[in-house]
Design a protein around this motif. Sequence first.
Motif, mmCIF file in Angstrom:
data_model
loop_
_atom_site.group_PDB
_atom_site.id
_atom_site.type_symbol
_atom_site.label_atom_id
_atom_site.label_comp_id
_atom_site.label_asym_id
_atom_site.label_seq_id
_atom_site.Cartn_x
_atom_site.Cartn_y
_atom_site.Cartn_z
ATOM 1 N N CYS A 59 -86.069 29.302 3.048
ATOM 2 C CA CYS A 59 -87.127 28.810 3.946
ATOM 3 C C CYS A 59 -86.555 27.882 5.013
ATOM 4 O O CYS A 59 -87.122 27.741 6.089
ATOM 5 C CB CYS A 59 -88.233 28.117 3.144
ATOM 6 S SG CYS A 59 -87.929 26.369 2.793
ATOM 7 N N ARG A 60 -85.433 27.224 4.717
ATOM 8 C CA ARG A 60 -84.706 26.310 5.614
ATOM 9 C C ARG A 60 -85.475 25.039 5.934
ATOM 10 O O ARG A 60 -85.060 24.255 6.775
ATOM 11 C CB ARG A 60 -84.319 27.004 6.935
ATOM 12 C CG ARG A 60 -83.643 28.338 6.734
ATOM 13 C CD ARG A 60 -83.234 28.933 8.059
ATOM 14 N NE ARG A 60 -83.184 30.384 8.008
ATOM 15 C CZ ARG A 60 -82.728 31.141 8.977
ATOM 16 N NH1 ARG A 60 -82.285 30.585 10.089
ATOM 17 N NH2 ARG A 60 -82.718 32.448 8.851
ATOM 18 N N GLU A 61 -86.629 24.819 5.289
ATOM 19 C CA GLU A 61 -87.470 23.667 5.625
ATOM 20 C C GLU A 61 -87.784 22.772 4.446
ATOM 21 O O GLU A 61 -88.112 21.608 4.628
ATOM 22 C CB GLU A 61 -88.814 24.159 6.195
ATOM 23 C CG GLU A 61 -88.694 24.653 7.621
ATOM 24 C CD GLU A 61 -89.946 25.371 8.090
ATOM 25 O OE1 GLU A 61 -90.878 25.561 7.280
ATOM 26 O OE2 GLU A 61 -89.976 25.754 9.275
ATOM 27 N N CYS A 62 -87.713 23.281 3.230
ATOM 28 C CA CYS A 62 -88.098 22.467 2.073
ATOM 29 C C CYS A 62 -87.035 21.400 1.827
ATOM 30 O O CYS A 62 -85.950 21.437 2.393
ATOM 31 C CB CYS A 62 -88.312 23.344 0.838
ATOM 32 S SG CYS A 62 -86.784 23.973 0.106
ATOM 33 N N CYS A 86 -84.229 26.669 -3.278
ATOM 34 C CA CYS A 86 -85.301 26.658 -2.265
ATOM 35 C C CYS A 86 -86.664 26.775 -2.946
ATOM 36 O O CYS A 86 -86.887 27.674 -3.757
ATOM 37 C CB CYS A 86 -85.089 27.819 -1.288
ATOM 38 S SG CYS A 86 -86.440 28.051 -0.122
ATOM 39 N N GLU A 87 -87.587 25.855 -2.589
ATOM 40 C CA GLU A 87 -88.885 25.809 -3.287
ATOM 41 C C GLU A 87 -89.738 27.056 -3.115
ATOM 42 O O GLU A 87 -90.147 27.641 -4.114
ATOM 43 C CB GLU A 87 -89.654 24.567 -2.846
ATOM 44 C CG GLU A 87 -89.386 23.387 -3.749
ATOM 45 C CD GLU A 87 -90.402 22.288 -3.552
ATOM 46 O OE1 GLU A 87 -90.538 21.838 -2.393
ATOM 47 O OE2 GLU A 87 -91.044 21.902 -4.524
ATOM 48 N N PRO A 88 -90.026 27.469 -1.874
ATOM 49 C CA PRO A 88 -90.795 28.715 -1.761
ATOM 50 C C PRO A 88 -89.976 29.935 -2.178
ATOM 51 O O PRO A 88 -90.539 31.005 -2.421
ATOM 52 C CB PRO A 88 -91.160 28.802 -0.280
ATOM 53 C CG PRO A 88 -90.528 27.660 0.404
ATOM 54 C CD PRO A 88 -89.761 26.839 -0.585
ATOM 55 N N CYS A 102 -83.623 22.882 0.722
ATOM 56 C CA CYS A 102 -82.875 23.526 1.807
ATOM 57 C C CYS A 102 -82.259 22.478 2.722
ATOM 58 O O CYS A 102 -81.110 22.607 3.151
ATOM 59 C CB CYS A 102 -83.780 24.456 2.614
ATOM 60 S SG CYS A 102 -84.096 26.018 1.774
#
Length: 363
Positions: A108-111, A122-124, A114
């Motif tokens: 996701c590159r945002e959690c 990665c969470e999602p 990441c």
Amino acid sequence: MEAVKTTAEGTKIQTKAVKAFGAAAADAQLQQMSIQRRTPTPHDVEIEILYCGVCHSDLHTARNEWHGTIYPCVPGHEIVGRVVSVGSHVTKFKPGDMAAVGCLVDSCRECEYCKEGLEQYCEPGHTQTYNAPDKHLGKQTFGGYSESIVVTEGFVLRVPENLDLAAVAPLLCAGITTYSPLKHWNVGPGKKVGIVGIGGLGHMGVKLAKAMGAEVIVFTTSPSKVADAKRLGADDVVLSTDEAQMAKYAGKLHFVIDAVSAAHNINAYLNLLRIDGSLALVGAPEHPLKVEAFSLIPYRRSFAGSMIGGIAETQEMLDFCGKHNIVSDIEMINIQQINEAYERLLKGDVKYRFVINMASLKK
Ligand SMILES: [Zn+2]
Ligand SMILES: [Zn+2]
């Protein structure tokens, strides 16, 4: 053959057909097939695959042993190759560079994970190199048993130039899977480390822990592996079936990596840990392990697990291997031998990783 594919969001992506080797069903032999790869978007790197390691996860997934396999399934997540083209925004790679791809092709590159470089958690959910939803083309991702792969730049790794390229391939899964826990649990000089099981993962664990400066003790059930474990760098090798040999290290180890995926008595290894010692599982036995409370309580021991590594850490591992001249011990095969290689893998009959010479796919 080129084609235009419309994604779920309605954007059009060019694709091209490439040769691959995969399974059409859980009970089918792997065979040659054609898959579609996207043509590089501005942030993509297109890699001609030269070598691909054969991980036990490939076999589990191809045969749907972990359930959830989407067919056709093209395995392979230990990929080394040559960059053939790059998108207009790519800065780290140019055509002709050597490059590698491991177990992940996106996240996701945002959690928070990441952002910390822990894309493996990665969470999602990250995008695995094969059998994961393909963000670009829909359907599933296809792995390294193929002519080429297209991966976003941030998930492509640089390969140290001094190393044998074929023997680098297994570093992308077996290497990082053992490197990451060794680093996380601060293995280094003055530490005694146990490696349980000498296979694809274990043999890398021995080489890496030794290069980090630790004293390395290998635990194996096979008398035939004793001499080889020493050759790999082990300071001592213990036959785990011999209680007297096991007793020698009771309460003595700072850290243990358990790379065994068959059923085994985990308490025998937890009992090797000294105070505040940890045991990390990297092998995945099919059935639950029976942990006795008094294997953990007396020395404040920890029982843990670890999964591959993030992208930055995978690059760090490759650079470390370049510096210390570490590669995997491999047996090279042609892609046409993959079904036979799987049968040998099931018997543990490989020292210590099969690597496919992908030039054979061109035949
Ligand atoms: Zn793997
Ligand atoms: Zn994430």
